[in-house]
Every structure is written in structure tokens, then in C-alpha cells.
Write a protein that holds these residues in place. Structure first.
Motif, PDB file in Angstrom:
ATOM      1  N   TYR A 145       3.492   5.040 -11.523  1.00  0.00           N
ATOM      2  CA  TYR A 145       4.436   4.555 -10.852  1.00  0.00           C
ATOM      3  C   TYR A 145       5.749   5.290 -11.236  1.00  0.00           C
ATOM      4  CZ  TYR A 145       7.522   0.915  -8.635  1.00  0.00           C
ATOM      5  OH  TYR A 145       8.448   0.054  -7.632  1.00  0.00           O
ATOM      6  N   THR A 146       6.251   5.243 -12.494  1.00  0.00           N
ATOM      7  CA  THR A 146       7.557   6.179 -12.958  1.00  0.00           C
ATOM      8  C   THR A 146       7.652   7.345 -12.089  1.00  0.00           C
ATOM      9  OG1 THR A 146       7.440   4.638 -14.632  1.00  0.00           O
ATOM     10  CG2 THR A 146       8.824   6.548 -14.712  1.00  0.00           C
ATOM     11  N   ARG A 147       6.689   7.971 -12.418  1.00  0.00           N
ATOM     12  CA  ARG A 147       6.639   9.373 -11.752  1.00  0.00           C
ATOM     13  C   ARG A 147       6.684   9.692 -10.382  1.00  0.00           C
ATOM     14  NH1 ARG A 147       2.408  10.293 -15.815  1.00  0.00           N
ATOM     15  NH2 ARG A 147       0.814  10.314 -13.996  1.00  0.00           N
ATOM     16  N   ALA A 148       6.046   8.597  -9.500  1.00  0.00           N
ATOM     17  CA  ALA A 148       6.177   8.579  -8.105  1.00  0.00           C
ATOM     18  C   ALA A 148       7.770   8.228  -7.653  1.00  0.00           C
ATOM     19  CB  ALA A 148       5.209   7.400  -7.548  1.00  0.00           C
ATOM     20  N   LEU A 149       8.174   7.206  -8.388  1.00  0.00           N
ATOM     21  CA  LEU A 149       9.567   7.142  -8.040  1.00  0.00           C
ATOM     22  C   LEU A 149      10.719   8.279  -8.294  1.00  0.00           C
ATOM     23  CD1 LEU A 149      10.112   3.405  -9.117  1.00  0.00           C
ATOM     24  CD2 LEU A 149       9.313   4.177  -6.864  1.00  0.00           C
ATOM     25  N   ARG A 150      10.403   8.907  -9.353  1.00  0.00           N
ATOM     26  CA  ARG A 150      11.116   9.940  -9.627  1.00  0.00           C
ATOM     27  C   ARG A 150      11.219  11.113  -8.645  1.00  0.00           C
ATOM     28  NH1 ARG A 150      10.117  10.040 -16.262  1.00  0.00           N
ATOM     29  NH2 ARG A 150      11.516   8.340 -16.730  1.00  0.00           N
ATOM     30  N   THR A 151       9.803  11.288  -8.392  1.00  0.00           N
ATOM     31  CA  THR A 151       9.658  12.452  -7.068  1.00  0.00           C
ATOM     32  C   THR A 151       9.948  11.820  -6.083  1.00  0.00           C
ATOM     33  OG1 THR A 151       7.391  11.976  -7.147  1.00  0.00           O
ATOM     34  CG2 THR A 151       8.080  13.664  -8.797  1.00  0.00           C
ATOM     35  N   GLY A 152       9.856  10.581  -5.576  1.00  0.00           N
ATOM     36  CA  GLY A 152       9.902  10.162  -4.277  1.00  0.00           C
ATOM     37  C   GLY A 152       8.750  10.275  -3.438  1.00  0.00           C
ATOM     38  N   ARG A 153       7.635  10.322  -4.159  1.00  0.00           N
ATOM     39  CA  ARG A 153       6.439  10.614  -3.332  1.00  0.00           C
ATOM     40  C   ARG A 153       5.123  10.150  -4.112  1.00  0.00           C
ATOM     41  NH1 ARG A 153       8.127  15.876  -4.663  1.00  0.00           N
ATOM     42  NH2 ARG A 153       6.429  16.961  -5.825  1.00  0.00           N
ATOM     43  N   GLY A 154       4.150   9.918  -3.234  1.00  0.00           N
ATOM     44  CA  GLY A 154       2.818   9.594  -4.043  1.00  0.00           C
ATOM     45  C   GLY A 154       1.971  11.068  -4.066  1.00  0.00           C
ATOM     46  N   PRO A 155       0.718  10.649  -4.141  1.00  0.00           N
ATOM     47  CA  PRO A 155      -0.197   9.414  -3.878  1.00  0.00           C
ATOM     48  C   PRO A 155       0.033   8.501  -5.009  1.00  0.00           C
ATOM     49  CG  PRO A 155      -1.662  11.085  -4.600  1.00  0.00           C
ATOM     50  CD  PRO A 155      -0.352  11.825  -4.507  1.00  0.00           C
ATOM     51  N   LEU A 156      -0.127   7.053  -4.648  1.00  0.00           N
ATOM     52  CA  LEU A 156      -0.091   6.021  -5.403  1.00  0.00           C
ATOM     53  C   LEU A 156      -0.711   4.890  -4.922  1.00  0.00           C
ATOM     54  CD1 LEU A 156       0.788   5.282  -8.260  1.00  0.00           C
ATOM     55  CD2 LEU A 156       2.956   4.039  -6.933  1.00  0.00           C
ATOM     56  N   PHE A 157      -1.806   4.443  -5.493  1.00  0.00           N
ATOM     57  CA  PHE A 157      -2.586   3.272  -5.227  1.00  0.00           C
ATOM     58  C   PHE A 157      -2.770   1.994  -6.128  1.00  0.00           C
ATOM     59  CE2 PHE A 157      -4.205   7.341  -3.793  1.00  0.00           C
ATOM     60  CZ  PHE A 157      -4.422   7.237  -2.611  1.00  0.00           C
ATOM     61  N   LEU A 158      -2.975   0.976  -5.625  1.00  0.00           N
ATOM     62  CA  LEU A 158      -3.612   0.018  -6.515  1.00  0.00           C
ATOM     63  C   LEU A 158      -5.011   0.130  -6.523  1.00  0.00           C
ATOM     64  CD1 LEU A 158      -1.604  -3.110  -5.376  1.00  0.00           C
ATOM     65  CD2 LEU A 158      -1.308  -1.798  -7.356  1.00  0.00           C
ATOM     66  N   LEU A 195      14.191 -12.042  -0.281  1.00  0.00           N
ATOM     67  CA  LEU A 195      12.945 -10.906   0.412  1.00  0.00           C
ATOM     68  C   LEU A 195      11.886 -10.683  -0.513  1.00  0.00           C
ATOM     69  CD1 LEU A 195      15.769  -8.227   1.594  1.00  0.00           C
ATOM     70  CD2 LEU A 195      14.671 -10.236   2.813  1.00  0.00           C
ATOM     71  N   LEU A 196      10.673 -10.769   0.153  1.00  0.00           N
ATOM     72  CA  LEU A 196       9.448 -10.386  -0.764  1.00  0.00           C
ATOM     73  C   LEU A 196       8.731  -9.400   0.250  1.00  0.00           C
ATOM     74  CD1 LEU A 196       8.346 -13.948  -1.732  1.00  0.00           C
ATOM     75  CD2 LEU A 196       8.785 -12.018  -3.235  1.00  0.00           C
ATOM     76  N   MET A 197       9.340  -8.071   0.312  1.00  0.00           N
ATOM     77  CA  MET A 197       8.846  -7.013   1.135  1.00  0.00           C
ATOM     78  C   MET A 197       7.634  -6.254   0.602  1.00  0.00           C
ATOM     79  SD  MET A 197      10.543  -7.356   3.824  1.00  0.00           S
ATOM     80  CE  MET A 197      10.443  -9.351   3.668  1.00  0.00           C
ATOM     81  N   ASP A 198       7.203  -5.319   1.118  1.00  0.00           N
ATOM     82  CA  ASP A 198       6.237  -4.481   0.622  1.00  0.00           C
ATOM     83  C   ASP A 198       5.023  -5.071  -0.115  1.00  0.00           C
ATOM     84  OD1 ASP A 198       8.019  -2.619   1.942  1.00  0.00           O
ATOM     85  OD2 ASP A 198       9.172  -2.550   0.058  1.00  0.00           O
ATOM     86  N   GLY A 199       4.541  -6.164   0.366  1.00  0.00           N
ATOM     87  CA  GLY A 199       3.270  -6.547  -0.433  1.00  0.00           C
ATOM     88  C   GLY A 199       3.756  -7.536  -1.617  1.00  0.00           C
ATOM     89  N   LEU A 208      -9.218   1.529  -3.119  1.00  0.00           N
ATOM     90  CA  LEU A 208      -7.864   1.802  -3.226  1.00  0.00           C
ATOM     91  C   LEU A 208      -7.085   1.429  -2.111  1.00  0.00           C
ATOM     92  CD1 LEU A 208      -8.250   5.762  -4.271  1.00  0.00           C
ATOM     93  CD2 LEU A 208      -8.204   3.601  -6.117  1.00  0.00           C
ATOM     94  N   LEU A 209      -5.797   0.824  -2.696  1.00  0.00           N
ATOM     95  CA  LEU A 209      -5.062   0.064  -1.772  1.00  0.00           C
ATOM     96  C   LEU A 209      -3.701   0.899  -1.773  1.00  0.00           C
ATOM     97  CD1 LEU A 209      -5.313  -3.636  -2.692  1.00  0.00           C
ATOM     98  CD2 LEU A 209      -6.416  -2.476  -0.959  1.00  0.00           C
ATOM     99  N   PRO A 210      -3.344   1.851  -0.713  1.00  0.00           N
ATOM    100  CA  PRO A 210      -2.246   2.657  -1.003  1.00  0.00           C
ATOM    101  C   PRO A 210      -1.110   2.255  -1.072  1.00  0.00           C
ATOM    102  CG  PRO A 210      -3.139   2.759   1.393  1.00  0.00           C
ATOM    103  CD  PRO A 210      -4.084   1.640   0.647  1.00  0.00           C
ATOM    104  N   LEU A 211      -0.261   2.731  -1.612  1.00  0.00           N
ATOM    105  CA  LEU A 211       1.187   2.320  -1.896  1.00  0.00           C
ATOM    106  C   LEU A 211       2.050   3.333  -1.280  1.00  0.00           C
ATOM    107  CD1 LEU A 211       1.144   0.954  -5.576  1.00  0.00           C
ATOM    108  CD2 LEU A 211       0.913  -0.296  -3.338  1.00  0.00           C
ATOM    109  N   ASP A 212       3.069   2.871  -0.189  1.00  0.00           N
ATOM    110  CA  ASP A 212       3.801   3.755   0.472  1.00  0.00           C
ATOM    111  C   ASP A 212       5.047   4.238  -0.136  1.00  0.00           C
ATOM    112  OD1 ASP A 212       4.730   5.267   2.709  1.00  0.00           O
ATOM    113  OD2 ASP A 212       4.486   3.880   4.063  1.00  0.00           O
ATOM    114  N   VAL A 213       5.032   4.878  -1.197  1.00  0.00           N
ATOM    115  CA  VAL A 213       6.282   5.655  -2.092  1.00  0.00           C
ATOM    116  C   VAL A 213       7.124   6.195  -1.123  1.00  0.00           C
ATOM    117  CG1 VAL A 213       6.908   6.874  -3.986  1.00  0.00           C
ATOM    118  CG2 VAL A 213       4.673   5.489  -4.107  1.00  0.00           C
ATOM    119  N   GLU A 214       6.952   7.028  -0.161  1.00  0.00           N
ATOM    120  CA  GLU A 214       7.710   7.807   0.612  1.00  0.00           C
ATOM    121  C   GLU A 214       8.484   6.846   1.332  1.00  0.00           C
ATOM    122  OE1 GLU A 214       4.351   8.370   0.150  1.00  0.00           O
ATOM    123  OE2 GLU A 214       4.244  10.462  -0.329  1.00  0.00           O
ATOM    124  N   ARG A 215       8.031   5.922   1.698  1.00  0.00           N
ATOM    125  CA  ARG A 215       8.640   5.014   2.716  1.00  0.00           C
ATOM    126  C   ARG A 215       9.612   4.146   1.940  1.00  0.00           C
ATOM    127  NH1 ARG A 215       8.141  -0.425   3.912  1.00  0.00           N
ATOM    128  NH2 ARG A 215       5.878  -0.538   3.226  1.00  0.00           N
TER     129      ARG A 215
END
Length: 259
Positions: free
Chosen positions: A22-35, A129-133, A42-49
Motif C-alpha cells: 500500500y505504501t509503495r502504491a501511494l508513493r508511485t501513484g499506481r497499482g496493481p493493488l488488491f484485497l 464521507l465514507l468513499m472508495d469502499g 482478488l478485489l481490485p483497489l483503484d490506486v490510480e483514481r
């Protein structure tokens, strides 16, 4: 036999989203990342959005925010930052230090904090707000919404993003999950919920809220909640808003800023 689903101890809350993927995804601004669920799904997480500017669906939410806004699980802070740019009071909270740092760098205000810990302005936020799941936080929507009743002003509102169109309106799913960057699960297991709008209505009622409207924008669905007139103080439920009180969310039209 699988272990029973139980609440994650408070001391481990911050481990959920401080896991390296998660930390790496936020630093780069992109996935892939899943639950990564226990059953292997796998439940995709929309890091780019999350790391981009607010999209058209986000704007429908921002237009319905009134007064001071609390974004629970703000992630990299696109909504908090957009509100700040409009000169509107807003605070993001997130258990990820990287999420909070990114929010602050973008010009938003954020704290490293769990929603279940003490928060600034408790009982005075006009919109939460409770956004993005993020209705899934803690794996117990009733407990989360009961907590929101303590955080939000008696004349305020909560806007919840539910499971997207194409999923069952009555989806009510509790899963054990871990973070996964596509190379396999990583970090601690935690509980996560996914709910459709009908299931959300039931959970909201149990926590002292009433759905006052819902809408679909693109591939996303939202529900606005306000305090139920049947809500009472025992059990963490808030008293009903006063007769004639100005409410922070008016659905379907945009709300004015009532401070």
C-alpha cells in the motif's frame, strides 16, 4: 476449518494499511493493488483514481457536502484537497502515514488517525464521507455507522459509497483479507465488508440513520444518510435532529454550506 471472523484488535489497526504494498502504491501513484480474500479472490483497489484529481463521480459527492467535512479513510486526499482549494473546511483521517503525507503535500489537511480513536470536532462535523469502499472499515458497518453518529453533528449527514452497479443491491459480505500487489498476499489479515445499497439501508437503520437519497454516477453508487427520527441516545445512537434544523446534505441537489 477456517478461523472465526473476529474484530481486529485496536493495537493492530495501523498495520492494515502500513503494509509495504500500500505504501509503495501511494508513493508511485499506481497499482496493481488488491484485497486478497481468504478464498483466493482478488478485489481490485483503484490506486490510480485515488491519486488523481476528483473525477465526475467525485464531483457529485462534493456538490452535496455541506459545512465542515470529515473524510474517513481519505487515502492520498483528492477530496480533502479539492475542498481546500474551494476554501471549504475539511479534514482527512487515515491510518496510513504515507496517505496523510501525500494529502498534506497536495494542500489538504489530514491526520494519522483511526475513526475509532478520538477525533477533532467530535459531534460537530456537518458531513462525513465514507468513499472508495470505506464502509468496509473494521468489517462491521453497524459499528462504523454508530461511531459516525458520535462524530457528525445532529443536523449533519454521512455520504457512503456502496458496492458498484452490477453487484447485488443486497450484497452484505464480510471477508478476511490481506493486501496483495499481484505477487501474493502481504502483511496482516484484517476484516473488510462490502455492502450494496439495500444492505446499507439495514445497517444504517440499526445505527440510527435513515437513507435520504441515492444516486449512480458512472460506475459508482452513493447513498446519503441523515439521523433517524427514531434514533435515541442509548447504544451510541444520537438523538434526532431538532425540528426545522438545516441538514448538511440535500439529495439530489447540491447542498449549501451551512457551516
Amino acid at each position: 476449518m477456517s478461523p472465526p471472523l473476529t474484530a481486529v484488535p485496536a493495537g493492530r489497526r495501523h498495520a492494515w494499511w502500513s503494509a509495504d504494498p500500500y505504501t509503495r502504491a501511494l508513493r508511485t501513484g499506481r497499482g496493481p493493488l488488491f484485497l486478497h480474500r481468504a478464498d483466493g479472490r482478488l478485489l481490485p483497489l483503484d490506486v490510480e483514481r485515488w491519486c488523481a484529481r476528483p473525477d465526475a463521480a467525485d464531483l457529485t459527492v462534493l456538490a452535496r457536502c455541506g459545512g465542515a467535512v470529515l473524510d474517513v479513510g481519505c487515502g492520498p486526499g483528492r477530496l480533502v484537497t479539492a475542498l481546500a482549494e474551494q476554501g471549504r473546511p475539511a479534514l482527512g483521517i487515515d491510518v496510513s502515514g504515507e496517505a496523510v503525507r501525500r494529502t498534506r503535500r497536495a494542500g489538504g489537511t489530514a491526520l494519522v488517525r483511526s475513526v475509532f480513536e478520538s477525533l477533532p470536532r467530535e459531534g460537530r462535523w456537518r458531513t462525513a464521507l465514507l468513499m472508495d469502499g470505506n464502509i468496509g472499515i473494521g468489517g462491521d458497518p453497524v459499528a462504523l455507522l454508530t461511531r459516525m453518529a458520535q462524530v457528525v453533528h445532529p443536523a449533519g449527514a454521512v455520504i457512503v459509497e456502496t458496492a458498484p452497479p452490477g453487484t447485488d443491491d443486497d450484497l452484505d459480505e464480510l471477508s478476511q483479507v490481506r493486501l496483495d500487489n499481484g505477487a501474493g498476499p502481504h502483511g496482516d489479515t484484517f476484516l473488510w465488508s462490502r455492502v450494496g445499497p439495500l444492505a446499507l439501508n439495514r445497517h444504517a437503520e440499526a445505527a440510527g440513520w435513515t437513507a435520504v437519497g441515492g444516486w449512480t454516477a458512472g460506475e459508482r453508487r452513493f447513498v446519503a444518510l441523515r439521523p433517524s427520527t427514531r434514533a435515541t441516545a442509548p447504544g451510541g445512537r444520537r438523538p434526532a435532529a431538532r425540528e426545522g434544523a438545516v441538514r448538511a446534505v440535500r439529495v439530489p441537489g447540491p447542498a449549501g454550506d451551512d457551516g
